[in-house]
Design a protein around this motif. Structure first.
Motif, PDB file in Angstrom:
ATOM      1  N   HIS A   6      37.131  14.583  23.613  1.00 44.37           N
ATOM      2  CA  HIS A   6      37.956  13.916  24.636  1.00 44.37           C
ATOM      3  C   HIS A   6      37.039  13.492  25.785  1.00 44.37           C
ATOM      4  CE1 HIS A   6      38.908  16.779  28.170  1.00 44.37           C
ATOM      5  NE2 HIS A   6      37.824  17.236  27.593  1.00 44.37           N
ATOM      6  N   MET A  13      27.479  21.881  38.060  1.00 41.48           N
ATOM      7  CA  MET A  13      27.928  22.639  39.240  1.00 41.48           C
ATOM      8  C   MET A  13      27.319  24.036  39.271  1.00 41.48           C
ATOM      9  SD  MET A  13      31.919  21.862  39.888  1.00 41.48           S
ATOM     10  CE  MET A  13      32.509  22.244  38.260  1.00 41.48           C
ATOM     11  N   THR A  25      34.841  24.597  31.656  1.00 38.76           N
ATOM     12  CA  THR A  25      34.906  23.127  31.693  1.00 38.76           C
ATOM     13  C   THR A  25      34.486  22.470  30.385  1.00 38.76           C
ATOM     14  OG1 THR A  25      32.739  23.235  32.722  1.00 38.76           O
ATOM     15  CG2 THR A  25      34.618  22.901  34.192  1.00 38.76           C
ATOM     16  N   GLY A  44      42.198  19.968  27.168  1.00 34.48           N
ATOM     17  CA  GLY A  44      40.760  19.707  27.006  1.00 34.48           C
ATOM     18  C   GLY A  44      40.405  19.262  25.615  1.00 34.48           C
ATOM     19  N   ASN A  45      39.269  19.720  25.182  1.00 30.92           N
ATOM     20  CA  ASN A  45      38.844  19.389  23.828  1.00 30.92           C
ATOM     21  C   ASN A  45      39.453  20.359  22.818  1.00 30.92           C
ATOM     22  OD1 ASN A  45      37.147  17.252  22.881  1.00 30.92           O
ATOM     23  ND2 ASN A  45      36.025  18.865  21.830  1.00 30.92           N
ATOM     24  N   VAL A  80      37.164  19.923  40.218  1.00 31.43           N
ATOM     25  CA  VAL A  80      36.312  20.773  41.038  1.00 31.43           C
ATOM     26  C   VAL A  80      34.984  20.045  41.190  1.00 31.43           C
ATOM     27  CG1 VAL A  80      35.067  22.956  41.156  1.00 31.43           C
ATOM     28  CG2 VAL A  80      37.450  22.904  40.392  1.00 31.43           C
ATOM     29  N   GLY A 115      41.218  24.025  28.808  1.00 33.73           N
ATOM     30  CA  GLY A 115      41.037  24.235  27.377  1.00 33.73           C
ATOM     31  C   GLY A 115      41.431  25.670  27.051  1.00 33.73           C
ATOM     32  N   GLY A 116      41.112  26.080  25.834  1.00 33.05           N
ATOM     33  CA  GLY A 116      41.474  27.430  25.410  1.00 33.05           C
ATOM     34  C   GLY A 116      40.854  28.506  26.275  1.00 33.05           C
ATOM     35  N   ALA A 117      39.611  28.312  26.680  1.00 33.51           N
ATOM     36  CA  ALA A 117      38.925  29.338  27.475  1.00 33.51           C
ATOM     37  C   ALA A 117      39.609  29.497  28.826  1.00 33.51           C
ATOM     38  CB  ALA A 117      37.449  28.985  27.653  1.00 33.51           C
TER      39      ALA A 117
HETATM   40  P1  ADP Z   1      36.759  25.104  26.029  1.00 32.84           P
HETATM   41  O1  ADP Z   1      36.906  24.778  24.581  1.00 32.84           O
HETATM   42  O2  ADP Z   1      35.465  25.720  26.362  1.00 32.84           O
HETATM   43  O3  ADP Z   1      37.950  25.830  26.569  1.00 32.84           O
HETATM   44  P2  ADP Z   1      37.685  22.408  26.633  1.00 32.84           P
HETATM   45  O4  ADP Z   1      36.833  21.221  26.438  1.00 32.84           O
HETATM   46  O5  ADP Z   1      38.785  22.643  25.676  1.00 32.84           O
HETATM   47  O6  ADP Z   1      36.726  23.679  26.777  1.00 32.84           O
HETATM   48  O7  ADP Z   1      38.358  22.340  28.073  1.00 32.84           O
HETATM   49  C1  ADP Z   1      37.614  22.106  29.237  1.00 32.84           C
HETATM   50  C2  ADP Z   1      38.521  21.450  30.282  1.00 32.84           C
HETATM   51  O8  ADP Z   1      37.881  21.423  31.540  1.00 32.84           O
HETATM   52  C3  ADP Z   1      38.863  20.006  29.949  1.00 32.84           C
HETATM   53  O9  ADP Z   1      40.254  19.835  29.966  1.00 32.84           O
HETATM   54  C4  ADP Z   1      38.185  19.208  31.066  1.00 32.84           C
HETATM   55  O10 ADP Z   1      38.867  18.019  31.391  1.00 32.84           O
HETATM   56  C5  ADP Z   1      38.177  20.201  32.208  1.00 32.84           C
HETATM   57  N1  ADP Z   1      37.149  19.952  33.217  1.00 32.84           N
HETATM   58  C6  ADP Z   1      35.848  19.632  33.009  1.00 32.84           C
HETATM   59  N2  ADP Z   1      35.187  19.498  34.160  1.00 32.84           N
HETATM   60  C7  ADP Z   1      36.082  19.742  35.158  1.00 32.84           C
HETATM   61  C8  ADP Z   1      36.014  19.767  36.595  1.00 32.84           C
HETATM   62  N3  ADP Z   1      34.872  19.523  37.236  1.00 32.84           N
HETATM   63  N4  ADP Z   1      37.141  20.027  37.294  1.00 32.84           N
HETATM   64  C9  ADP Z   1      38.308  20.285  36.644  1.00 32.84           C
HETATM   65  N5  ADP Z   1      38.426  20.289  35.290  1.00 32.84           N
HETATM   66  C10 ADP Z   1      37.343  20.026  34.560  1.00 32.84           C
END
Ligand code: ADP
Length: 449
Positions: A215, A225, A190, A41-42, A156, A13-15
């Protein structure tokens, strides 16, 4: 065989992407790990924009704003539950984060407003398109330019710790093969857990049955984790429902529609609340209606000024008609009631005074130019404000508020910044501001600077 990096970033995601770019630019060897088959991601679904006060773009447009006001309005929107130290950092760093993006050719130079704000401070792309896709494609370009490695369809499963400090992660790929990646810094980005129904209902039983805008990767795995290695959590029960979600597709109808001048109308053809109030309050009012849903109503002028509107039309969400009367017929609504509601609202716009519900912002223009449009909406689970605890360096903290060396977290996985209710436009700001910080500090630790 194990692989060695300085920094592992979990999530695209963006972070995560911001963190990876910054860590790379600080000299670290970085790998990004994403469990889904696609990047974004979201964040890719983010609609309205990125809030920041005292930016260059605001100044260019003559918008007078202050960090102090941004702080106060976010705190009020969060029901004074926000972590004040993190919030202060957030407000302070926001203009620099806007510039960090601009320097990477990701310019958010148009400005609008969202619920709970009194000043236009929501930065979005020049063409007024949704911020999420624009942001992710810009960040991905930057990741590719730097040849930063991205492993897709790789989860992960565990963060590894030795003698109290992070040493790497255990990952599982799409063939269910697991392996170890060594790194002194692991950035957990995540996202939240809105798509994990069990987890949502655990903290908020009354949200059972609600659709989610998120999503399907938003499962909260990063929180689990980090808890496993001792991280503390905060505000886990603070789960935001977004008031305007198209129910058959769970598609979010952006707050930019209301920010652009749309109103909310009940099945009875009446406005029922200040549309520009915070999400929690607007949602509660919709749920309190007999039909537990409402209509976003707008006219041609609002459509013309919001790119998202055309997207909603293309998706088939929008009912339109040349006149309010004909629209009411299509909505199975009392014709007189809708006409009266629009007339009354237009008078309030003319005198910039909403006598009925005290809407103070985005009384943009009268809704009097056909065609007229309506989208049926109801609330959906949208954002989880709670998450792991961090300090202003984004270092993950345990229950004694001690740092877990090498564990960093940024974005929706983190709790505390938004308190009991996140303001629209503050999530994108959060992920970029704290993503940059996480990347910087994770690199610093790993490189021993
Ligand atoms: P943020 O807005 O905080 O950046 P997002 O929801 O946009 O967060 O992105 C989080 C991403 O992390 C998603 O693409 C999600 O599929 C991914 N993610 C979540 N859990 C795991 C994991 N255990 N291993 C790898 N990727 C993960």
């Amino acid at each position: 065989a194990p692989v060695n990096y300085d920094v592992v970033v979990v999530g695209t995601g963006g972070a995560g992407l911001a963190a990876a770019i910054q860590a790379h630019d600080d000299g670290a060897r970085v790998v990004i790990i994403e469990k889904m088959p696609t990047i974004g991601g979201n964040t890719i679904k983010a609609s309205v924009g990125m809030n920041a006060a005292e930016t260059r773009y605001q100044k260019l447009k003559g918008i007078e704003d202050s960090k102090e006001l941004f702080y106060e309005e976010t705190l009020k929107g969060g029901k004074f539950k926000n972590n004040p130290v993190l919030l202060r950092e957030f407000v302070e760093q926001a203009p620099e984060a806007i510039e960090w993006l601009a320097a990477k050719d990701i310019e958010l130079c148009d400005i609008t407003i969202t619920g709970g704000m009194s000043i236009d401070r929501t930065h979005r792309p020049e063409d007024r398109s949704a911020v999420g896709g624009f942001l992710i494609s810009g960040l991905v370009k930057n990741v590719n330019l730097r040849n930063i490695e991205v492993l897709l369809e790789t989860s992960v499963a565990e963060i590894l710790v030795e003698n109290g400090a992070v040493t790497g992660v255990k990952v599982v790929d799409e063939y269910n093969d697991s392996r170890i990646i060594n790194a002194k810094s692991v950035i957990v980005a995540t996202g939240g857990f809105s798509a994990n129904r069990e987890m949502v209902v655990k903290y908020r039983p009354e949200l059972d049955g609600f659709v989610t805008t998120n999503h399907k990767g938003a499962t909260g795995s990063g929180i689990a984790m980090l808890q496993h290695i001792g991280a503390d959590t905060v505000d886990m029960g603070e789960i935001q429902i977004h008031p305007t979600v198209e129910q058959t597709t769970s598609y979010l109808i952006s707050e930019a529609m209301r920010g652009g001048g749309a109103i909310l109308v009940s099945q009875a053809g009446k406005r029922f609340y200040n549309e520009m109030e915070t999400r929690d309050k607007v949602s509660a009012e919709i749920i309190a209606l007999p039909e537990k849903s409402a209509w976003i109503v707008f006219d041609e002028q609002v459509r013309a000024n919001n790119k998202a509107a055309d997207e909603y039309i293309a998706k088939g969400f929008v009912i339109s008609a040349p006149t309010p009367h004909e629209l009411a017929v299509k909505l199975n609504m009392d014709q007189e009631a809708l006409q009266t509601t629009l007339g009354r609202y237009n008078e309030f716009v003319a005198k910039q005074d909403d006598e009925d519900f005290g809407r103070e912002t985005a009384l943009r223009h009268p809704l009097n130019k056909g065609p007229y449009f309506a989208i049926r909406i109801a609330p959906g689970v949208h954002h989880t404000m709670g998450g792991v605890t961090i300090n202003t360096d984004t270092a993950v903290l345990d229950a004694q508020k001690e740092v877990i060396p090498g564990a960093w977290a940024a974005g929706e996985v983190v709790g505390g910044i938004h308190g009991a209710n996140r303001i629209g436009g503050n999530a994108v700001a959060d992920i970029i501001i704290f993503g940059i910080k996480a990347g910087h500090n994770a690199a610093k630790l790993a490189l021993g600077h």
